[in-house]
Design a protein around this motif. Sequence first.
Motif, PDB file in Angstrom:
ATOM      1  N   THR A 112      22.110  51.376  10.061  1.00  0.00           N
ATOM      2  CA  THR A 112      21.409  50.105  10.250  1.00  0.00           C
ATOM      3  C   THR A 112      22.243  49.087  11.032  1.00  0.00           C
ATOM      4  N   HIS A 113      23.411  49.502  11.491  1.00  0.00           N
ATOM      5  CA  HIS A 113      24.287  48.622  12.268  1.00  0.00           C
ATOM      6  C   HIS A 113      24.841  49.396  13.473  1.00  0.00           C
ATOM      7  N   GLN A 114      23.951  49.914  14.282  1.00  0.00           N
ATOM      8  CA  GLN A 114      24.374  50.731  15.418  1.00  0.00           C
ATOM      9  C   GLN A 114      25.125  49.925  16.473  1.00  0.00           C
ATOM     10  N   TYR A 115      24.750  48.680  16.671  1.00  0.00           N
ATOM     11  CA  TYR A 115      25.476  47.852  17.634  1.00  0.00           C
ATOM     12  C   TYR A 115      26.935  47.698  17.205  1.00  0.00           C
ATOM     13  N   GLU A 116      27.146  47.397  15.910  1.00  0.00           N
ATOM     14  CA  GLU A 116      28.510  47.256  15.398  1.00  0.00           C
ATOM     15  C   GLU A 116      29.285  48.560  15.505  1.00  0.00           C
ATOM     16  N   CYS A 117      28.605  49.689  15.282  1.00  0.00           N
ATOM     17  CA  CYS A 117      29.268  50.989  15.399  1.00  0.00           C
ATOM     18  C   CYS A 117      29.760  51.235  16.815  1.00  0.00           C
ATOM     19  N   LYS A 118      28.955  50.860  17.797  1.00  0.00           N
ATOM     20  CA  LYS A 118      29.381  51.049  19.189  1.00  0.00           C
ATOM     21  C   LYS A 118      30.565  50.147  19.530  1.00  0.00           C
ATOM     22  N   GLN A 119      30.624  48.986  18.911  1.00  0.00           N
ATOM     23  CA  GLN A 119      31.795  48.122  19.104  1.00  0.00           C
ATOM     24  C   GLN A 119      33.032  48.747  18.470  1.00  0.00           C
ATOM     25  N   ILE A 120      32.874  49.355  17.302  1.00  0.00           N
ATOM     26  CA  ILE A 120      33.994  50.028  16.646  1.00  0.00           C
ATOM     27  C   ILE A 120      34.500  51.180  17.520  1.00  0.00           C
ATOM     28  N   VAL A 121      33.585  51.923  18.117  1.00  0.00           N
ATOM     29  CA  VAL A 121      33.966  53.009  19.028  1.00  0.00           C
ATOM     30  C   VAL A 121      34.793  52.453  20.191  1.00  0.00           C
ATOM     31  N   ASN A 122      34.331  51.364  20.780  1.00  0.00           N
ATOM     32  CA  ASN A 122      35.064  50.773  21.915  1.00  0.00           C
ATOM     33  C   ASN A 122      36.452  50.288  21.479  1.00  0.00           C
ATOM     34  N   ASN A 123      36.529  49.699  20.292  1.00  0.00           N
ATOM     35  CA  ASN A 123      37.817  49.194  19.811  1.00  0.00           C
ATOM     36  C   ASN A 123      38.797  50.325  19.529  1.00  0.00           C
ATOM     37  N   SER A 124      38.315  51.387  18.892  1.00  0.00           N
ATOM     38  CA  SER A 124      39.218  52.490  18.545  1.00  0.00           C
ATOM     39  C   SER A 124      39.719  53.200  19.805  1.00  0.00           C
ATOM     40  N   LYS A 125      38.847  53.326  20.791  1.00  0.00           N
ATOM     41  CA  LYS A 125      39.272  53.942  22.050  1.00  0.00           C
ATOM     42  C   LYS A 125      40.316  53.081  22.750  1.00  0.00           C
ATOM     43  N   ALA A 126      40.116  51.774  22.711  1.00  0.00           N
ATOM     44  CA  ALA A 126      41.093  50.868  23.344  1.00  0.00           C
ATOM     45  C   ALA A 126      42.443  50.931  22.629  1.00  0.00           C
TER      46      ALA A 126
END
Length: 232
Positions: free
Chosen positions: A218-232
């Motif tokens: 229910t928080h897919q936008y936040e999940c995509k931000q977490i993906v971007n942060n972890s990759k960075a």
Amino acid sequence: SGYTKRFLPYFSILNVPNKYFLYLIGDVEINDDDYFFTKIRLSDCKKGVILKAPNLQRHWGPLYSREVFENDIPYEQKKNIALWRGATTGQPNRPANRFDLVEKYFDNNNNTDIAFSNIAYGTVDTSGNMISYQSYKKYTKGKMSITEQLKYKYLISVDGNDKSSALNWMLASNSVVMMAKPKKLSWLMEDRLIPYVHYIELKDDFIDLEEKIQWCETHQYECKQIVNNSKA
């Protein structure tokens, strides 16, 4: 041992043939009162000097391999399932251990795919006694390649004999990492990872896994931000 062979060339390069150093070899965890070299240290250990070299290929090789960066797929195309595969390493009485995770969620529901990949041999308990994990054969499903694992949105990281060797490439993928708060530190600097910024934090007994999966759904936008942060 293999760990020592990878470490000794550094002394030759630094030209220190007549100096003595303490070196903790292998998957050993201690808090020592003196400074020592190690490939991993406990989160409250202040005198373990971490080296990248002893497990360079195992921990960092997959991160730089073509399998991760060329075979990963966009987050939106991945399966809405939390996945874990790994060998029977570590001790069942540790916090956030693999055995608790598998016993709770093996063939449990449609939101998870959690199983041992294989039975490991040679693991010892904290007293140095060999551990037999044959009773866990019923929880095995075979190994999965990194490419296969990259098809899932949620990848669970669980420590084994020391840290999870897959954590490095998982954080660099387009999947969300789920794990308990790291208790062992490597060259990756796990203590710098922030819950809900770089990963989804789970309780040590994993009892909240399904709840966290629902939060992610229910928080897919936040999940995509977490993906971007972890990759960075």
